[in-house]
Design a protein around this motif. Structure first.
Motif, PDB file in Angstrom:
ATOM      1  N   THR A 126       0.840  -1.194   0.000  1.00  0.00           N
ATOM      2  CA  THR A 126       0.000   0.000   0.000  1.00  0.00           C
ATOM      3  C   THR A 126       0.881   1.254   0.000  1.00  0.00           C
ATOM      4  O   THR A 126       1.867   1.338   0.747  1.00  0.00           O
ATOM      5  CB  THR A 126      -0.911   0.027   1.240  1.00  0.00           C
ATOM      6  OG1 THR A 126      -1.759  -1.110   1.214  1.00  0.00           O
ATOM      7  CG2 THR A 126      -1.758   1.285   1.261  1.00  0.00           C
ATOM      8  N   PHE A 134      -2.083  -8.779   4.305  1.00  0.00           N
ATOM      9  CA  PHE A 134      -3.505  -8.462   4.166  1.00  0.00           C
ATOM     10  C   PHE A 134      -3.869  -8.419   2.687  1.00  0.00           C
ATOM     11  O   PHE A 134      -3.042  -8.084   1.840  1.00  0.00           O
ATOM     12  CB  PHE A 134      -3.841  -7.104   4.809  1.00  0.00           C
ATOM     13  CG  PHE A 134      -3.489  -7.006   6.258  1.00  0.00           C
ATOM     14  CD1 PHE A 134      -4.305  -7.581   7.224  1.00  0.00           C
ATOM     15  CD2 PHE A 134      -2.326  -6.341   6.666  1.00  0.00           C
ATOM     16  CE1 PHE A 134      -3.982  -7.497   8.568  1.00  0.00           C
ATOM     17  CE2 PHE A 134      -1.998  -6.245   8.009  1.00  0.00           C
ATOM     18  CZ  PHE A 134      -2.823  -6.823   8.965  1.00  0.00           C
ATOM     19  N   GLU A 181      -5.228  -3.089   2.430  1.00  0.00           N
ATOM     20  CA  GLU A 181      -4.807  -2.175   3.487  1.00  0.00           C
ATOM     21  C   GLU A 181      -5.032  -0.763   2.961  1.00  0.00           C
ATOM     22  O   GLU A 181      -4.364  -0.317   2.026  1.00  0.00           O
ATOM     23  CB  GLU A 181      -3.337  -2.406   3.838  1.00  0.00           C
ATOM     24  CG  GLU A 181      -2.932  -1.832   5.177  1.00  0.00           C
ATOM     25  CD  GLU A 181      -1.564  -2.320   5.616  1.00  0.00           C
ATOM     26  OE1 GLU A 181      -1.271  -2.254   6.812  1.00  0.00           O
ATOM     27  OE2 GLU A 181      -0.785  -2.778   4.746  1.00  0.00           O
ATOM     28  N   TYR A 215      -6.207   3.785   9.439  1.00  0.00           N
ATOM     29  CA  TYR A 215      -6.383   2.920   8.258  1.00  0.00           C
ATOM     30  C   TYR A 215      -7.295   1.734   8.608  1.00  0.00           C
ATOM     31  O   TYR A 215      -7.617   1.490   9.779  1.00  0.00           O
ATOM     32  CB  TYR A 215      -5.035   2.409   7.751  1.00  0.00           C
ATOM     33  CG  TYR A 215      -4.268   1.582   8.755  1.00  0.00           C
ATOM     34  CD1 TYR A 215      -4.349   0.188   8.752  1.00  0.00           C
ATOM     35  CD2 TYR A 215      -3.446   2.208   9.712  1.00  0.00           C
ATOM     36  CE1 TYR A 215      -3.649  -0.576   9.670  1.00  0.00           C
ATOM     37  CE2 TYR A 215      -2.746   1.449  10.634  1.00  0.00           C
ATOM     38  CZ  TYR A 215      -2.840   0.054  10.615  1.00  0.00           C
ATOM     39  OH  TYR A 215      -2.157  -0.696  11.526  1.00  0.00           O
ATOM     40  N   GLN A 216      -7.674   0.984   7.575  1.00  0.00           N
ATOM     41  CA  GLN A 216      -8.415  -0.262   7.734  1.00  0.00           C
ATOM     42  C   GLN A 216      -7.713  -1.354   6.928  1.00  0.00           C
ATOM     43  O   GLN A 216      -7.165  -1.088   5.851  1.00  0.00           O
ATOM     44  CB  GLN A 216      -9.875  -0.122   7.283  1.00  0.00           C
ATOM     45  CG  GLN A 216     -10.724   0.741   8.210  1.00  0.00           C
ATOM     46  CD  GLN A 216     -12.157   0.231   8.319  1.00  0.00           C
ATOM     47  OE1 GLN A 216     -12.432  -0.926   8.050  1.00  0.00           O
ATOM     48  NE2 GLN A 216     -13.062   1.108   8.745  1.00  0.00           N
ATOM     49  N   THR A 217      -7.757  -2.561   7.474  1.00  0.00           N
ATOM     50  CA  THR A 217      -7.205  -3.716   6.770  1.00  0.00           C
ATOM     51  C   THR A 217      -8.296  -4.778   6.608  1.00  0.00           C
ATOM     52  O   THR A 217      -9.262  -4.806   7.372  1.00  0.00           O
ATOM     53  CB  THR A 217      -6.017  -4.332   7.528  1.00  0.00           C
ATOM     54  OG1 THR A 217      -6.477  -4.795   8.796  1.00  0.00           O
ATOM     55  CG2 THR A 217      -4.896  -3.315   7.704  1.00  0.00           C
TER      56      THR A 217
END
Length: 325
Positions: free
Chosen positions: A264, A276, A279, A290-292
């Motif tokens: 990312t 992941f 991400e 952030y989000q994964t």
């Protein structure tokens, strides 16, 4: 006419008293004369007059017209004509054979791959030991299988010689799989469920692929989300994520064992690599918001992602998934 004497010299008058005994005598009236005989002689005379001469009271067999009577059998009988007539064994066996009835003949030990036995139609055998029937190139059989002859006067022989005169009925079908009532020629067979005994049409062979697009609001809480519309159960996914009007984007992948990895970029020459599928970062230098997502499962019509929220990301991520099988 027969008259009982109560004694040797007295002629019976009225009804005799008591049962017959060895001292009783009979009078045989024949042509006006009388002859005194014992009870045993009277019985023998009656039997001889009715059934023919008996040579001895202790004879082991008695000859009759057309046959012989012994203590265990009646031999020499002819074909019966009336409903009450006795029938010889050959007559009964002939009826069974004429009807091609199934006749159990015994067990077959097939451990040494024996030839088929000589048989008539309807003769059947039960396999007692697994192996082959019909020689080394015969049919594989298991314990409990039925081997049935389908032609009269079949000689003993191997599969090539007489195999067409026999049917093998498999009765042990543990672990056998069954499929649908119809399928498309050339399609793959897939297991249906987890029993290992039901098949379904798996579609045409070769690579299947499908791209689906969706979004993820980055303020959403952690949790699983199911995605559908793929049309099949994928075994691998390639994902691309981006946030509009920002330099943040990421690319990831997940394999058949749900293993994942991705890279990312989130601006200002910052990039990260992780295990992941997705991400997604809010554009900042620290990369703390952030989000994964990783693949929780591959489903019949798509997949399920497990999302984890970190910090306080905002905005909406655009997601693209290339699903493969």
């Amino acid at each position: 006419m027969w008259f009982r004497r109560n004694t040797i010299d007295q002629k019976a008058t009225g009804s005799p008293a008591g049962p017959l005994s060895g001292s009783d005598r009979f009078i045989v009236a024949q042509d006006g004369s009388e002859a005194k005989i014992s009870l045993l002689s009277a019985l023998l005379t009656f039997v001889s007059a009715s059934f023919g001469t008996i040579a001895s009271q202790n004879a082991s067999a008695v000859n009759i017209t057309g046959g012989t009577v012994t203590g265990t059998a009646v031999r020499g009988l002819s074909t019966p004509t009336l409903s009450g007539d006795a029938a010889p064994k050959s007559y009964v066996d002939g009826i069974v054979a004429a009807q091609d009835a199934m006749v159990f003949k015994g067990a077959l030990d097939c451990s040494a791959n024996p030839n088929y036995p000589a048989a008539d139609r309807g003769w059947s055998y039960r396999v007692s030991v697994a192996g082959k029937i019909g020689g080394a190139s015969g049919v594989v059989v298991e314990v409990g299988d039925l081997v049935i002859c389908n032609a009269d006067s079949t000689a003993a022989g191997n599969q090539a010689g007489v195999g067409s005169s026999w049917n093998v009925i498999q009765t042990n079908i543990d672990g056998a799989a069954v499929g649908p009532s119809s399928a498309v020629d050339g399609n793959l067979a897939l297991f249906n469920g987890v029993t290992g005994k039901i098949l379904k049409d798996g579609g045409a062979p070769g690579l299947k692929s499908k791209v689906i697009a969706t979004t993820r609001v980055l303020t959403a809480a952690s949790g699983n989300v199911a995605y559908t519309g793929v049309g099949f159960k994928p075994s691998a996914i390639v994902a691309v994520a981006a946030i509009n009007t920002t330099p943040a984007f990421g690319v990831g992948f997940s394999d058949a064992a749900l293993g994942a990895g991705g890279v990312t970029y989130y601006g200002n020459n910052h990039a990260t690599f992780g295990a992941f599928l997705i991400e997604v970062f809010l554009t900042n230098d620290l990369g703390s918001d952030y989000q994964t997502a990783s693949v929780a499962s591959y489903d019949a019509d798509g997949f399920t992602l497990a999302w984890t929220k970190n910090g306080s990301p905002t905005g909406t991520a655009n997601l693209y998934f290339l699903c493969l099988r």
